[in-house]
Scaffold this motif. Sequence first.
Motif, mmCIF file in Angstrom:
data_model
loop_
_atom_site.group_PDB
_atom_site.id
_atom_site.type_symbol
_atom_site.label_atom_id
_atom_site.label_comp_id
_atom_site.label_asym_id
_atom_site.label_seq_id
_atom_site.Cartn_x
_atom_site.Cartn_y
_atom_site.Cartn_z
ATOM 1 N N PHE A 4 -45.154 -70.915 -7.081
ATOM 2 C CA PHE A 4 -43.897 -71.486 -6.333
ATOM 3 C C PHE A 4 -43.642 -72.602 -7.147
ATOM 4 O O PHE A 4 -44.416 -73.287 -8.063
ATOM 5 C CB PHE A 4 -44.557 -72.117 -4.864
ATOM 6 C CG PHE A 4 -46.127 -72.854 -5.111
ATOM 7 C CD1 PHE A 4 -47.111 -71.890 -4.823
ATOM 8 C CD2 PHE A 4 -46.163 -74.024 -5.658
ATOM 9 C CE1 PHE A 4 -48.404 -72.908 -4.867
ATOM 10 C CE2 PHE A 4 -47.150 -74.519 -5.578
ATOM 11 C CZ PHE A 4 -48.515 -74.145 -5.109
ATOM 12 N N VAL A 5 -42.240 -73.352 -6.840
ATOM 13 C CA VAL A 5 -41.733 -74.222 -7.497
ATOM 14 C C VAL A 5 -42.035 -75.587 -6.842
ATOM 15 O O VAL A 5 -42.278 -75.617 -5.677
ATOM 16 C CB VAL A 5 -40.155 -74.016 -7.148
ATOM 17 C CG1 VAL A 5 -39.246 -75.258 -7.749
ATOM 18 C CG2 VAL A 5 -39.501 -72.714 -7.388
ATOM 19 N N PRO A 6 -42.802 -76.366 -7.675
ATOM 20 C CA PRO A 6 -43.318 -77.701 -7.274
ATOM 21 C C PRO A 6 -42.334 -78.429 -6.048
ATOM 22 O O PRO A 6 -41.021 -78.286 -6.569
ATOM 23 C CB PRO A 6 -43.699 -78.492 -8.455
ATOM 24 C CG PRO A 6 -43.600 -77.540 -9.519
ATOM 25 C CD PRO A 6 -42.608 -76.579 -9.268
ATOM 26 N N SER A 7 -42.780 -79.016 -5.284
ATOM 27 C CA SER A 7 -42.149 -79.762 -4.028
ATOM 28 C C SER A 7 -41.399 -80.963 -5.067
ATOM 29 O O SER A 7 -40.066 -80.996 -4.427
ATOM 30 C CB SER A 7 -42.961 -80.262 -3.148
ATOM 31 O OG SER A 7 -43.713 -79.340 -2.485
ATOM 32 N N ILE A 10 -38.131 -79.515 -6.169
ATOM 33 C CA ILE A 10 -36.903 -79.273 -5.281
ATOM 34 C C ILE A 10 -36.402 -80.517 -4.624
ATOM 35 O O ILE A 10 -35.080 -80.534 -4.485
ATOM 36 C CB ILE A 10 -37.697 -78.259 -4.112
ATOM 37 C CG1 ILE A 10 -38.394 -77.003 -4.674
ATOM 38 C CG2 ILE A 10 -36.579 -78.107 -2.972
ATOM 39 C CD1 ILE A 10 -38.986 -76.270 -3.594
ATOM 40 N N ARG B 163 -49.685 -76.491 0.956
ATOM 41 C CA ARG B 163 -48.998 -76.239 -0.203
ATOM 42 C C ARG B 163 -49.245 -77.711 -1.089
ATOM 43 O O ARG B 163 -49.357 -77.679 -2.252
ATOM 44 C CB ARG B 163 -47.360 -75.876 0.276
ATOM 45 C CG ARG B 163 -46.513 -76.302 -1.085
ATOM 46 C CD ARG B 163 -46.721 -75.114 -2.103
ATOM 47 N NE ARG B 163 -46.606 -73.724 -1.578
ATOM 48 C CZ ARG B 163 -45.544 -72.933 -1.624
ATOM 49 N NH1 ARG B 163 -44.408 -73.670 -1.766
ATOM 50 N NH2 ARG B 163 -45.402 -71.873 -0.926
ATOM 51 N N GLU B 167 -50.676 -77.973 -4.773
ATOM 52 C CA GLU B 167 -49.845 -78.608 -5.888
ATOM 53 C C GLU B 167 -50.772 -79.849 -6.541
ATOM 54 O O GLU B 167 -50.757 -80.170 -7.781
ATOM 55 C CB GLU B 167 -48.544 -79.166 -5.107
ATOM 56 C CG GLU B 167 -47.690 -78.040 -5.085
ATOM 57 C CD GLU B 167 -46.148 -78.643 -4.786
ATOM 58 O OE1 GLU B 167 -45.763 -79.581 -5.073
ATOM 59 O OE2 GLU B 167 -45.407 -77.639 -3.820
ATOM 60 N N PRO D 83 -33.370 -74.506 -8.736
ATOM 61 C CA PRO D 83 -34.485 -73.823 -8.201
ATOM 62 C C PRO D 83 -34.252 -72.741 -6.984
ATOM 63 O O PRO D 83 -35.214 -71.960 -6.970
ATOM 64 C CB PRO D 83 -35.272 -75.128 -7.820
ATOM 65 C CG PRO D 83 -34.587 -76.012 -7.187
ATOM 66 C CD PRO D 83 -33.426 -75.967 -7.971
ATOM 67 N N SER D 86 -35.559 -69.258 -8.236
ATOM 68 C CA SER D 86 -36.949 -68.831 -8.089
ATOM 69 C C SER D 86 -37.268 -68.878 -6.868
ATOM 70 O O SER D 86 -38.011 -67.780 -6.248
ATOM 71 C CB SER D 86 -37.749 -69.823 -8.860
ATOM 72 O OG SER D 86 -37.432 -69.942 -10.331
ATOM 73 N N ILE D 87 -36.793 -69.714 -5.734
ATOM 74 C CA ILE D 87 -37.282 -69.639 -4.434
ATOM 75 C C ILE D 87 -36.916 -68.297 -3.756
ATOM 76 O O ILE D 87 -37.641 -67.893 -3.088
ATOM 77 C CB ILE D 87 -36.541 -70.759 -3.567
ATOM 78 C CG1 ILE D 87 -37.091 -72.206 -4.290
ATOM 79 C CG2 ILE D 87 -36.791 -70.783 -2.289
ATOM 80 C CD1 ILE D 87 -36.453 -73.378 -3.728
ATOM 81 N N SER D 90 -38.621 -65.058 -5.245
ATOM 82 C CA SER D 90 -39.913 -64.870 -4.933
ATOM 83 C C SER D 90 -40.177 -64.874 -3.474
ATOM 84 O O SER D 90 -41.264 -64.793 -3.217
ATOM 85 C CB SER D 90 -40.802 -66.006 -5.625
ATOM 86 O OG SER D 90 -40.408 -67.526 -4.863
ATOM 87 N N GLU D 92 -40.338 -67.026 -1.288
ATOM 88 C CA GLU D 92 -40.926 -68.208 -1.140
ATOM 89 C C GLU D 92 -41.278 -68.603 0.240
ATOM 90 O O GLU D 92 -40.599 -68.646 1.278
ATOM 91 C CB GLU D 92 -40.222 -69.678 -1.534
ATOM 92 C CG GLU D 92 -40.634 -70.498 -2.861
ATOM 93 C CD GLU D 92 -41.888 -71.371 -2.226
ATOM 94 O OE1 GLU D 92 -42.199 -71.309 -1.057
ATOM 95 O OE2 GLU D 92 -42.227 -72.145 -2.890
#
Lengths: 178, 178, 178, 178
Positions: A4-7, A10, B163, B167, D83, D86-87, D90, D92
């Motif tokens: 996942f994309v790190p918070s 985002i 999540r 992380e 992003p 990617s979100i 995938s 997410e």
Amino acid sequence: MESFVPSQTIYEATLAILAQRNVSIRSIAEITKHLQDPYIPNLTIEMCEESIQHVLSKREVQNAILTGAELDMLAEKKLLSEPIQSIIESDESLYGVDEILALSILNIYGSIGYTNYGYIDKIKYGVLAELNNHSSKHVHTFMDDLVGAVAAAAASRLAHRHRTQLEEAASLANPPTP
Amino acid sequence: MESFVPSQTIYEATLAILAQRNVSIRSIAEITKHLQDPYIPNLTIEMCEESIQHVLSKREVQNAILTGAELDMLAEKKLLSEPIQSIIESDESLYGVDEILALSILNIYGSIGYTNYGYIDKIKYGVLAELNNHSSKHVHTFMDDLVGAVAAAAASRLAHRHRTQLEEAASLANPPTP
Amino acid sequence: MESFVPSQTIYEATLAILAQRNVSIRSIAEITKHLQDPYIPNLTIEMCEESIQHVLSKREVQNAILTGAELDMLAEKKLLSEPIQSIIESDESLYGVDEILALSILNIYGSIGYTNYGYIDKIKYGVLAELNNHSSKHVHTFMDDLVGAVAAAAASRLAHRHRTQLEEAASLANPPTP
Amino acid sequence: MESFVPSQTIYEATLAILAQRNVSIRSIAEITKHLQDPYIPNLTIEMCEESIQHVLSKREVQNAILTGAELDMLAEKKLLSEPIQSIIESDESLYGVDEILALSILNIYGSIGYTNYGYIDKIKYGVLAELNNHSSKHVHTFMDDLVGAVAAAAASRLAHRHRTQLEEAASLANPPTP
């Protein structure tokens, strides 16, 4: 495991996209201040900016902004397929996906923000007037609704917190007898 | 100045009404655990209960529960006027105000809870089966949807927090190079 | 087999409750006309009334009106239990179930009505000003939002139908070549 | 005067995009049939297909499908910026804009469809299992939710119409005395 994309990425992308689309936190805060000024004595623009920062830290809000701004920019570059290209580019009056994304922002802070959102969207207060200038080369079909929703959500948050402060003050003035 | 009911009073009334309608925090937590077990290793019932306490501390959630439970109880005592009395008492399948109040609870934690709510409402998991037992003398037209929504909202909250923990763990394992 | 209240009974009860609460179809139509006048040439009050009749024929709209009006009337007679009695009676600013029911009406005609609803709810146009007169002995916490939503939904419906008429006129003026 | 894309063009584009993404009307109808079979005796797949055609004729439904499918296809071709690329690519689990668009479809037919939508989205019935096969080269982050929502909305529409038929039959069997 799901990747996942790190918070943080985002969140920063959300701030970057607002800046790129010429929407400052200050300009959103001015809408929030206009909405809450009649109800909160001594409300400052800094208090409104802080509330907006909180709203922008929510993942649902980030999702809506990143998705809506992406569609605006793709429409601006004429990279969408037809007929959605024409619909978004012309800010078609029967297209309501922009309002739907706006509502997903409002909902995080409850239904008391619906009225404020509709009102400022209709009167096109402050930066909303610029975003709605259809003679510009920019497409802001989503952005004006998203900005209005963030401003109204921040107003709802301030209303909830103002109540808490009133209650605390009342409690200090009239402590419960043991 | 507007007079208002203190927040603490509203919160306590919400807990009291759930107890009065025989819905324990534990029974809601069991639904949440069923929903999140596949996704969060080592999830405990206590973690689910804590998440539910947070959901119940939100004013919008309290508003929905107090309003829905009041309508259930008035219908049980046959104190509503017709035709809304018959509609609520019989849990009419074309009446959807119960689902609307449930959605207002879900929305506070975003749209990722919609699916979980629909699923447990359909399979009537745990305490939802008891609440849906229409042969009892009780009316739970609203309560079953409200409980399902609180359980699903608590699951959404756990998903967001899980999540964050993943992380943080990833960040400790792979600290950013200076 | 599930027993149920006949649709016609529910429809007639909805009209009766509006009349009982002193809300005429004409007064709702005046709000709709105010909203759509800038967009539809030669819009008449009769066209607005007809649109409102259509909105009122939808079951979801009837459910929302019957439920909200019932809560208003029970609060007026002080028949609700505390704290929901005080919350509804005082039209508490942090209570948003009225806006939630309003939204369920708007949604039937799509998201394009959100803005109109928020706007007229804020400026309290026409009959909404009377319903918001908190010095009266009546409680209209739900009714003002419901009426605003019906008016805005009827405006959305007119916008959709106006588009259809424009398209038909364009098609007659420029028939497709065979 | 505002220029606009003709309604017929938007409708045909919606049908074309479903076909292009390998979603047949029949496959959606099979979900609807699964949902309503327990409640409507002698329900045929053709009745479900007809109901889906009605749902797909609504502008709000078309807006949601065209927007969601466009985002899926752009993500598939890696044409979105990060992003959000990617979100969406995938699917997410904390991204909920797909559920939000699904809800805008459901809402047209009222809240009674929420439960059905959540249920089939969770169990991944029929074509939804194929759309959720994340090992394929296709991105269906939006499409699976949109298809589930269309199927559930069509089920709501059938439930409303079945009620009408029951009432008409009851009326013929027991004509009101003059």
